[in-house]
Design an enzyme around this catalytic site. Structure first.
Site, PDB file in Angstrom:
ATOM      1  N   SER A   1     -11.346  -1.418   1.161  1.00 50.16           N
ATOM      2  CA  SER A   1      -9.990  -1.373   1.715  1.00 50.16           C
ATOM      3  C   SER A   1      -9.984  -1.844   3.157  1.00 50.16           C
ATOM      4  O   SER A   1      -9.227  -2.739   3.551  1.00 50.16           O
ATOM      5  CB  SER A   1      -9.437   0.050   1.661  1.00 50.16           C
ATOM      6  OG  SER A   1      -8.914   0.361   0.415  1.00 50.16           O
TER       7      SER A   1
ATOM      8  N   ASP B   1       0.870  -1.173   0.000  1.00 45.62           N
ATOM      9  CA  ASP B   1       0.000   0.000   0.000  1.00 45.62           C
ATOM     10  C   ASP B   1       0.907   1.222   0.000  1.00 45.62           C
ATOM     11  O   ASP B   1       2.124   1.096  -0.185  1.00 45.62           O
ATOM     12  CB  ASP B   1      -0.882  -0.024   1.260  1.00 45.62           C
ATOM     13  CG  ASP B   1      -2.197   0.702   1.075  1.00 45.62           C
ATOM     14  OD1 ASP B   1      -2.170   1.892   0.696  1.00 45.62           O
ATOM     15  OD2 ASP B   1      -3.251   0.085   1.311  1.00 45.62           O
TER      16      ASP B   1
ATOM     17  N   HIS C   1      -3.429   6.172   3.621  1.00 48.78           N
ATOM     18  CA  HIS C   1      -4.125   4.911   3.377  1.00 48.78           C
ATOM     19  C   HIS C   1      -3.375   3.736   3.979  1.00 48.78           C
ATOM     20  O   HIS C   1      -3.953   2.910   4.704  1.00 48.78           O
ATOM     21  CB  HIS C   1      -4.320   4.708   1.876  1.00 48.78           C
ATOM     22  CG  HIS C   1      -5.288   3.613   1.534  1.00 48.78           C
ATOM     23  ND1 HIS C   1      -4.899   2.332   1.289  1.00 48.78           N
ATOM     24  CD2 HIS C   1      -6.636   3.638   1.410  1.00 48.78           C
ATOM     25  CE1 HIS C   1      -5.963   1.589   1.014  1.00 48.78           C
ATOM     26  NE2 HIS C   1      -7.039   2.364   1.080  1.00 48.78           N
TER      27      HIS C   1
END
Length: 380
Positions: free
Chosen positions: A258, A50, A84
């Site tokens: 996610s 990520d 994120h």
């Protein structure tokens, strides 16, 4: 290079309630606290492919290893922490230090493998054909690096359209090494294509065989309307309004598959911590077998086999761990009844037949020579 996008993350200002109270519904939905009576993930490393994880976050401090930037072939260690990746790592492994945020596997470790990931929730790229000019994609590079560094679980809250040969090979390699792969199925459930066709585009890596694809549900365990629906979905987990850690400090909420994928990766870490010998397919089987809210037909393309239950998954894994892959058969036993067949003869020619053949050849030669001698005498 194909663009990888985060499977939607929206950070909002949380309510004033303590963060542990805000996230309690997520822990309850996954039945995590029952699983914690058995394990909290100690000894397991989860690779988070990520944007880079912030190793300075209070609840992750001392348990994050940041690998090189996987976006290019050149080894670069200096990467900027991303919102994120940090949020996903927190969902998996946050320690809950000082009453703070707690992850599903709070005693596990994180290997952050940074990729260039777009965190724009409004970005929707059309499906692309495989780019055969690229020998190895960044995701394939990250997967092989994760295996080499000893990760037992890989969390991929990312996605792109279209398969890539190097990624298929890397996925197969990781699975062959016993690494559990978890990925978000994407957020295309409300696209025009999905409305017209009754199904969503496949997102990769969730679409690769052997990868555990995760869909999103809300606080009532109802499928999130944005969650992609296709046969890449194996199970579901909370994805709407999920409290998450912010980069640096503070908390927010996440919307998308996610968060669901990261939560399931945390449950997979609990299973691997308790049963390290389980193969990836067995871990997937345990997650599916222990899922709650199973669809009436047993499976559907919205939530797969249902919402993951960490406690039930551990119980299912315990049964699978006792299975033997083969059953030994004593050498003096055979199928059916009656006497055994005679043992096969040794390969090669039969000695008696060789003697008979040789004798025949010798007789023929004697007769042939005798005939020649008789003819010769008559001529004289």
């Amino acid at each position: 290079m194909r663009a990888l996008t985060a499977a939607l993350l929206v950070l909002q200002t949380p309510a004033q309630a303590p963060i542990r109270e805000q996230q309690q519904w997520v822990l309850d939905a996954l039945n995590v606290e029952q699983a914690w009576r058995t394990t909290k993930g100690a000894g397991v490393t989860v690779a988070v492919i990520d944007s880079a994880v912030d190793p300075g976050a209070k609840e992750l401090r001392g348990r994050v290893t940041v690998g090189p930037d996987m976006s290019s072939g050149a080894v670069r260690r200096e990467v900027t922490p991303g919102a994120h990746g940090t949020a996903m790592a927190g969902l998996i492994a946050a320690s809950g230090a000082d009453g703070g945020y707690v992850g599903v596997a709070p005693e596990s470790r994180v290997l952050s493998l940074p990729l260039a990931v777009s965190e724009d929730p409004d970005r929707v790229d059309p499906p692309l054909a495989e780019d055969r000019a690229v020998i190895e994609s960044p995701l394939a590079r990250a997967l092989r690096y994760a295996v080499g560094q000893g990760a037992q679980v890989v969390s991929m809250s990312i996605g792109t359209y279209g398969a890539h040969r190097s990624e298929r090979e890397a996925v197969s390699y990781a699975l062959g090494k016993g690494v559990v792969l978890v990925a978000a199925v994407g957020n295309d459930g409300q696209t025009e294509y999905a409305r017209e066709n009754g199904t969503s585009y496949w997102s990769f890596p969730a679409g690769y065989p052997g990868v555990i694809g995760v869909a999103a549900v809300d606080e009532r365990s109802k499928v999130a309307p944005y969650s992609s629906d296709n046969l890449s979905v194996l199970v579901a987990a909370p994805g709407s309004g999920v409290p998450v850690m912010k980069r640096g400090r503070g908390y927010g909420t996440s919307e998308g598959t996610s968060a669901a994928a990261a939560l399931v990766a945390g449950v997979a870490a609990l299973v691997k911590a308790r049963h390290p010998g389980l193969r990836p397919d067995q871990v997937a089987q345990a997650l599916a077998a222990g899922a709650k809210g199973r669809p009436a037909a047993g499976y559907d393309e919205r939530t797969g086999f249902g919402v993951v239950d960490a406690g039930a998954a551990l119980n299912a894994a315990a049964g699978l761990a006792g299975q033997r892959r083969s059953i030994p058969v004593p050498s003096d036993q055979h199928f059916g009844q009656g006497e055994d067949s005679p043992p096969p003869s040794a390969p090669g020619p039969d000695p008696w037949r060789l003697w008979l053949y040789g004798l025949g050849v010798l007789v023929a030669l004697v007769l042939f020579c005798g005939g020649i001698m008789v003819l010769h005498q008559r001529r004289q």
